[in-house]
Design an enzyme around this catalytic site. Sequence first.
Site, PDB file in Angstrom:
ATOM      1  N   LYS A   5      10.575  24.004  11.334  1.00 41.39           N
ATOM      2  CA  LYS A   5      10.562  23.616   9.923  1.00 41.39           C
ATOM      3  C   LYS A   5       9.625  22.427   9.708  1.00 41.39           C
ATOM      4  CE  LYS A   5      14.680  24.295   8.207  1.00 41.39           C
ATOM      5  NZ  LYS A   5      16.107  23.987   8.113  1.00 41.39           N
ATOM      6  N   ARG A   9       7.892  29.703   6.931  1.00 47.56           N
ATOM      7  CA  ARG A   9       7.788  30.065   8.345  1.00 47.56           C
ATOM      8  C   ARG A   9       7.295  31.497   8.407  1.00 47.56           C
ATOM      9  NH1 ARG A   9      14.284  30.740   9.308  1.00 47.56           N
ATOM     10  NH2 ARG A   9      14.486  32.269   7.664  1.00 47.56           N
ATOM     11  N   CYS A  24      10.062  49.839  40.952  1.00 45.39           N
ATOM     12  CA  CYS A  24      10.866  50.959  40.465  1.00 45.39           C
ATOM     13  C   CYS A  24      12.323  50.565  40.218  1.00 45.39           C
ATOM     14  CB  CYS A  24      10.776  52.154  41.405  1.00 45.39           C
ATOM     15  SG  CYS A  24      11.393  51.809  43.062  1.00 45.39           S
ATOM     16  N   SER A  73       6.529  49.808  46.858  1.00 47.39           N
ATOM     17  CA  SER A  73       7.200  49.852  45.570  1.00 47.39           C
ATOM     18  C   SER A  73       8.377  48.882  45.644  1.00 47.39           C
ATOM     19  CB  SER A  73       7.680  51.266  45.257  1.00 47.39           C
ATOM     20  OG  SER A  73       8.361  51.269  44.030  1.00 47.39           O
ATOM     21  N   TYR A 121       1.658  49.394  38.750  1.00 46.05           N
ATOM     22  CA  TYR A 121       2.458  50.196  37.822  1.00 46.05           C
ATOM     23  C   TYR A 121       3.903  49.723  37.771  1.00 46.05           C
ATOM     24  CZ  TYR A 121       4.400  52.709  41.869  1.00 46.05           C
ATOM     25  OH  TYR A 121       5.040  53.014  43.032  1.00 46.05           O
ATOM     26  N   MET A 181      22.669  25.135  12.016  1.00 47.15           N
ATOM     27  CA  MET A 181      22.635  23.684  11.914  1.00 47.15           C
ATOM     28  C   MET A 181      22.985  23.247  10.500  1.00 47.15           C
ATOM     29  SD  MET A 181      21.852  22.412  14.779  1.00 47.15           S
ATOM     30  CE  MET A 181      21.109  22.871  16.328  1.00 47.15           C
ATOM     31  N   GLY A 191      21.618  29.363   9.836  1.00 46.50           N
ATOM     32  CA  GLY A 191      22.998  28.981   9.584  1.00 46.50           C
ATOM     33  C   GLY A 191      23.634  28.147  10.679  1.00 46.50           C
ATOM     34  N   HIS A 232      23.103  35.244   4.316  1.00 48.56           N
ATOM     35  CA  HIS A 232      23.339  34.920   5.721  1.00 48.56           C
ATOM     36  C   HIS A 232      23.505  36.180   6.557  1.00 48.56           C
ATOM     37  CE1 HIS A 232      25.990  34.026   9.154  1.00 48.56           C
ATOM     38  NE2 HIS A 232      25.264  32.942   9.250  1.00 48.56           N
ATOM     39  N   ARG A 235      17.818  17.815   6.950  1.00 43.79           N
ATOM     40  CA  ARG A 235      17.998  19.192   7.441  1.00 43.79           C
ATOM     41  C   ARG A 235      17.568  19.272   8.895  1.00 43.79           C
ATOM     42  NH1 ARG A 235      15.116  23.202   3.376  1.00 43.79           N
ATOM     43  NH2 ARG A 235      17.090  24.276   3.235  1.00 43.79           N
TER      44      ARG A 235
HETATM   45  C1  PEP Z   1      16.093  49.374  43.815  1.00 44.79           C
HETATM   46  O1  PEP Z   1      16.810  48.963  44.710  1.00 44.79           O
HETATM   47  O2  PEP Z   1      15.514  48.657  43.000  1.00 44.79           O
HETATM   48  C2  PEP Z   1      15.861  50.828  43.659  1.00 44.79           C
HETATM   49  C3  PEP Z   1      15.039  51.293  42.760  1.00 44.79           C
HETATM   50  O3  PEP Z   1      16.612  51.641  44.445  1.00 44.79           O
HETATM   51  P1  PEP Z   1      18.134  52.014  44.126  1.00 44.79           P
HETATM   52  O4  PEP Z   1      18.453  51.476  42.775  1.00 44.79           O
HETATM   53  O5  PEP Z   1      18.207  53.482  44.207  1.00 44.79           O
HETATM   54  O6  PEP Z   1      18.830  51.318  45.235  1.00 44.79           O
END
Ligand code: PEP
Length: 901
Positions: A22, A335, A856, A788, A876, A102, A100, A451, A91
């Site tokens: 603000k 804002r 993953c 991975s 990835y 503060m 809401g 609100h 304020r």
């Molecule tokens: C992990 O451990 O992040 C993974 C992808 O394998 P899982 O969840 O199958 O153990």
Amino acid sequence: MPKYVYRFSEGDKDQKDLLGGKGANLAEMTRLGLPVPPGFTITTDACRAYLANGAVPDELAVQVTTALRQVEEELGRELGVAKNPLLVSVRSGAKFSMPGMMETVLNIGLNDESVEGLAEASDDERFAWDSYRRLIQMFGKTVLDIDGEHFSEALDAKKADRGVALDYELDVAALKELVDEYKQIVLEQAGMEFPQDPRAQLDMATEAVFRSWNTERAHIYRRREKIPHDLGTAVNVCTMVFGNMGQTSGTGVCFTRDPSSGRSGVYGDYLVNAQGEDVVAGIRNTLSLADLERLDKKSYDELRAAMRKLETHYRDLCDIEFTIERGKLWLLQTRVGKRTAAAAFRVATQLVDEKLITMDEALTRVTGEQLTQLMFPQFAATTSRDLLTRAMPASPGAAVGYIAFDNDEAVERSEAGESVILVRRETNPDDLPGMVAAAGVLTARGGKTSHAAVVARGMGKTCVCGADALEIDAAAKTVRVAGRDEVLTSSSIIAIDGQSGEVFLGEVPVVDSPVMTYLRRGLETALDTAGDVDTRELVTSVDRIMRHSDAVGRLQVRANADTPDDARHAIHRGAQGVGLCRTEHMFLGERKQFVQNLILADSDDEREKALAALLPLQKGDFVQMFETMNGKPMTVRLIDPPLHEFLPDLTELSVKVAVDSERGELDPADEELLAVVRKSHESNPMLGLRGVRLLLTMPGLIELQVRAIAEAAVERLRSGGDPHPEIMIPLIGSVRELQIARDRAEKVLATVSAESGYELNFPIGCMIELPRAAVTAAHVAEEADFFSFGTNDLTQTTWGFSRDDVESSFVGRYITQGIFGTSPFESIDVDGVGGMVRLGVEGGRETKPGMKMGVCGEHGGDPESILFFHKAGLDYVSCSPFRVPVARLEAGRAAVLSPVE
Ligand code: PEP
Ligand code: MG
């Protein structure tokens, strides 16, 4: 001496850390020459010093005096003097807006003398006394912590006594009496006289703002919004201007575009003859900006010019609080406005089309979280819906649930697993826990800036407000609907539509949202099925931003998919491959028997039989997956779970064996099985015989799986397909484990190559999901074609806690205590687990520069984690099919937000 006080003319919009949102924006508006009442900001440094030492820093008092005197000189008026007094508002304003949360105190400087001065200067005695009683009330509540009920009861009693219904019908004499009664309440409840010294009022209010940083409500909001607890708030001291000086005065809130739908064109609420929070509180129904144009064209024109100036300057949707005092416009706050997810996408592309921002910037104006909201289902347009009423669509989504009338009910019932809709006349900051717990919020009063609306939008919670056909009796827990007979209670189910504002009685089925239709079936279908222009514009905006994101993103997005169905969904949502195909389901169900045979086998022959039974089944699975993923990479992870998942439960089997043997019906096979189950029982199976450990100790497993993969690939190649399997070994701790597994896998690939005549050179890599693997990544990389990161296990093993237990056990309490911001299984713990990832990346690429690396674990679909993975240099992320679009968007955003690595 540290500088704790900045005049509005000293700061700018980039100083939010120091001046709060603000304060920084007030300074910016002042610099732009917009009509901001003079004032100053007390910094967050001062607040932090107060919170650390329990007292305001000495220098603050001195600096406040200087700043105050400068304001006084500029205006030729003095704070709280008897003649033409200067009054100020106090304020709060933290870096991130906390609606809401503060406290605000208006009319500081009024006392028994200056009230007369104000009456004279304004030529309005009633107004002066009304302002004074408001000050005592607000000061009492927010600074002295007196229960507001005392004041409202006194006010109600006074109205009853005078036979009037509305506050503004009380005359001067009544207000004077009320001031005396309020003062008495302060004396009784707080044990002190209401302070007559204006400076004492100012200092006490400032401290109260500092303290309010630590209220429970503020803590809840910060936890939810992941705002750090140590930022502190700034305090803005601003000259009072009055919207309650009669019919040529008023106060309002406006937006440079509609924050709910994202439609271009201004939007706002205005209340004539009102002060302060009246608009936001939604107590009276408001007028539109078009009404304001009719009432006061000059102020309206000036406001429109200011709105345009601000939007051009901030290059974004702005929300503005303004007051008109006797025909003179003042801007009290601006804002970059909060908005719904749909508005975020539409406004971003509108601004691109207006050449105010670039497409790259448009990407930074939307988030994966907002895209997720747009993917939520909506109500089906069935004919059998029972429409109760239609009100203001304040925050989109479709919510169905039982009516909950208050906080406690909402929290209790939702904890008990029920879906509830919080139904209130209006909400206030005390309702926050109920709003968090409920699936949606429905109010009877207030507009889009009330609100309930503002907070619900901030949370991404469905909200319909201003449903004035509802007569809600919170005490009796009943709702009556104008024109209908039935009385709704806590056992009634309602459905609220945050896009149309409709409220239905009973359950309503839900269907795909337009954005989901777009993601699943493409732009054309989505446009064809879109009901209106708003939806078409939304879908087009999402498409443009997604395409840009895909073009600029560096991280590829893959999906975790174990079945052809999942894989198809992932591809439709834009996945570039499968980053994790878990193969354990290929051993479960009716195949479990073969696995048990494998475990129980005590001759090569029996083992061969069990393996031979599994081979065609697994090969068939892979053929289907390769067909679906044709031309795209698919990481196949060899079996990972602990052995016990394939065996009967120890307790159940023990009981069966005991009972059967008691009855003389014992099957020797069961007895034999029990011995094996006992032998393989582990206290910590997740840290036991699983992953590569199982693969290396159970003869024939690797060979089975790799052969199934290889033969399936050959089958696809023979039919002209283009399979790209990548074989992944889980739970590696030592390079030697990988080396052995790899040797065995390569032998099978060589054999199937020789048998088939196809050269099968599939990459073989491993998961990095143990700290030892991350620390020794340089060695592990010698045997791996790719890494991975399995951040689920890596989180479990880095912290040393069980991923299956802690979330239901103590993560909640750790969040409450500020040890975690969010669960480390949801969003990556950048410093700890993230450190392991960085070690793994560095080590791996030290041995093999440019080595392919991905993630993953569940974190692969989490917006904040994706930014981290981008920065860590991964190639990835792989996430669940539903989150693929979110990951695509976040990958593009990460590339724009963090272009250099
Ligand atoms: C992990 O451990 O992040 C993974 C992808 O394998 P899982 O969840 O199958 O153990
Ligand atoms: Mg794992």
